[in-house]
Scaffold this active site. Structure first.
Site, PDB file in Angstrom:
ATOM      1  N   CYS A 142      -0.409  -4.522  -0.262  1.00 46.23           N
ATOM      2  CA  CYS A 142      -1.701  -4.843  -0.279  1.00 46.23           C
ATOM      3  C   CYS A 142      -2.590  -5.685  -1.273  1.00 46.23           C
ATOM      4  CB  CYS A 142      -2.731  -3.501   0.231  1.00 46.23           C
ATOM      5  SG  CYS A 142      -1.699  -2.402  -0.711  1.00 46.23           S
ATOM      6  N   HIS A 222      -8.323   0.171  -2.075  1.00 45.85           N
ATOM      7  CA  HIS A 222      -8.066  -0.009  -3.617  1.00 45.85           C
ATOM      8  C   HIS A 222     -10.042  -0.933  -4.137  1.00 45.85           C
ATOM      9  CE1 HIS A 222      -4.695   1.202  -2.879  1.00 45.85           C
ATOM     10  NE2 HIS A 222      -4.322   0.118  -2.625  1.00 45.85           N
TER      11      HIS A 222
END
Ligand SMILES: NC(=O)c1ccc[n+]([C@@H]2O[C@H](COP(=O)([O-])OP(=O)(O)OC[C@H]3O[C@@H](n4cnc5c(N)ncnc54)[C@H](O)[C@@H]3O)[C@@H](O)[C@H]2O)c1
Length: 343
Positions: A142, A222
């Site tokens: 990711c 994140h």
């Protein structure tokens, strides 16, 4: 139109999302999903009418005992497939590769595996063409996906010299946050650079990128801060135009109340995205700053979702069902409702 027959090995956080996304493609057919668990997680696949396979004999027996209609073993699922997407946990996928090769099946592994497992790492807007017709590829993690996506947009307009990023990483995935994950602390990665910078270079060795990373006690997404050295003095408008080259970066604004990752998650839920997923990199437009030849920006990465469109494009590239990257990306974007602006 002949449909590509897709099998998913590992029906967890990534596997279930890939399975759902495959069912939305008019050029793909989901052959089945394979796992070892017997609880609600795989029972949901049954509810969705996905054919369920057991990893081996012992897993199949346990599944049957739990009332799960098992269609067969991993081998049976592979037999019926053109390509398998391995979404098992880190390092398990690498052990499955000899089987895929023996059965002459194309395969995709996820970011938990090393580049060397396939010798090719994938990010659609950067290197779709180099995976065309290959036996296998690895869809990068990711964080790495977001790095390559944003830096490729800057690079393609000749603005990128070098990039330095600080990554605030979610502690664990929401569904398993009762099992592990840090609390009331910040855990910096010991090594500088952290692995994501070098990982981005497995896709594009020309990227001059260094990352550092810190694990933070939350589970939603994140958050990255970037400091980019541009090749020349540029205006904010030029940078925004460069980033608009990517069809998978969505601009967000503080002025719209989107001032933290929880507000963006809420927006995704309200937009009706499955699991509240965000496939795009959500980049703060009103925070982005250019000072001479230096660029500063921050963005949010939904770790559970960003690799899903990439995996769909990787299927088209490996099977060569669509030789044109742009056409595949457009098709995937439309099927998942991917946007460059949310609101
Ligand atoms: N979770 C994320 O945010 C994320 C993001 C990007 C990439 N990835 C990568 O995707 C891959 C999968 O991660 P995940 O988070 O979906 O893991 P997960 O633990 O949520 O799911 C893995 C699934 O595989 C199953 N499994 C375990 N052993 C198996 C076996 N031998 N055969 C078949 N199934 C088996 C598990 O029961 C589970 O359902 C990893 O490479 C990971 O690094 C994860």
């Amino acid at each position: 139109m002949q449909k590509i027959k897709v099998a998913i090995n590992g029906y967890g956080v990534i596997g279930k999302r890939v399975a759902d996304a495959v069912t939305l493609q008019d050029d793909m057919e989901l052959i089945g999903v394979c796992d070892v668990v017997t609880d609600w997680r795989i029972k949901m696949a049954v509810n969705k009418k996905y054919p369920v396979f057991g990893f081996d004999h012992s897993a199949s027996i346990k599944m049957k005992e739990a009332g799960i209609p098992v269609m067969g073993s991993l081998d049976d699922m592979l037999q019926a497939a053109d390509i398998v997407i391995d979404c098992t946990p880190k390092k398990i996928a690498a052990q499955n590769i000899p089987k895929y090769r023996m059965m002459r099946k194309k395969f995709i592994v996820q970011g938990g595996e090393k580049h060397e497992t396939t010798g090719h790492s994938f990010s659609a807007e950067n290197n779709y063409e180099t995976a065309l017709g290959r036996e296998s590829t690895r869809v990068v993690s990711c964080n790495t996906t977001s790095i390559v996506r944003t830096l490729t947009a800057l690079k393609n307009t000749g603005l990128l010299k070098k990039a330095r990023g600080t990554l605030l990483r979610r502690a664990t995935d929401p569904w398993e946050s009762h099992l592990n994950g840090i609390m009331n602390t910040l855990v910096p990665e010991k090594d500088i650079p952290s692995h994501q910078g070098p990982d981005a270079q497995t896709i594009d060795p020309s990227l001059d990128v260094i990352t550092v990373a810190i694990k933070v006690p939350e589970t939603l997404s994140h958050l990255h801060y970037w400091n980019v050295q541009l090749t020349r003095h540029a205006s904010k408008d030029e940078v925004l135009q460069a980033l608009a080259n990517s069809t998978r970066i969505a601009m967000i604004n503080y002025s719209n109340g989107l001032s933290a990752n929880n507000t963006v998650k809420e927006l995704m839920l309200e937009m009706g995205r499955p699991y509240g997923d965000m496939y795009e990199v959500a980049l703060w437009q009103d925070m982005l700053k250019v000072q001479g030849d230096e660029l500063f920006y921050a963005y949010i990465v939904d770790n559970q979702a960003i690799v899903i469109p990439e995996t769909i494009d990787a299927i088209r590239s490996l099977t060569a069902i669509e030789p044109d990257a742009e056409k595949s990306i457009k098709k995937t974007n439309e099927s998942l409702g991917i946007k460059t602006e949310f609101i």
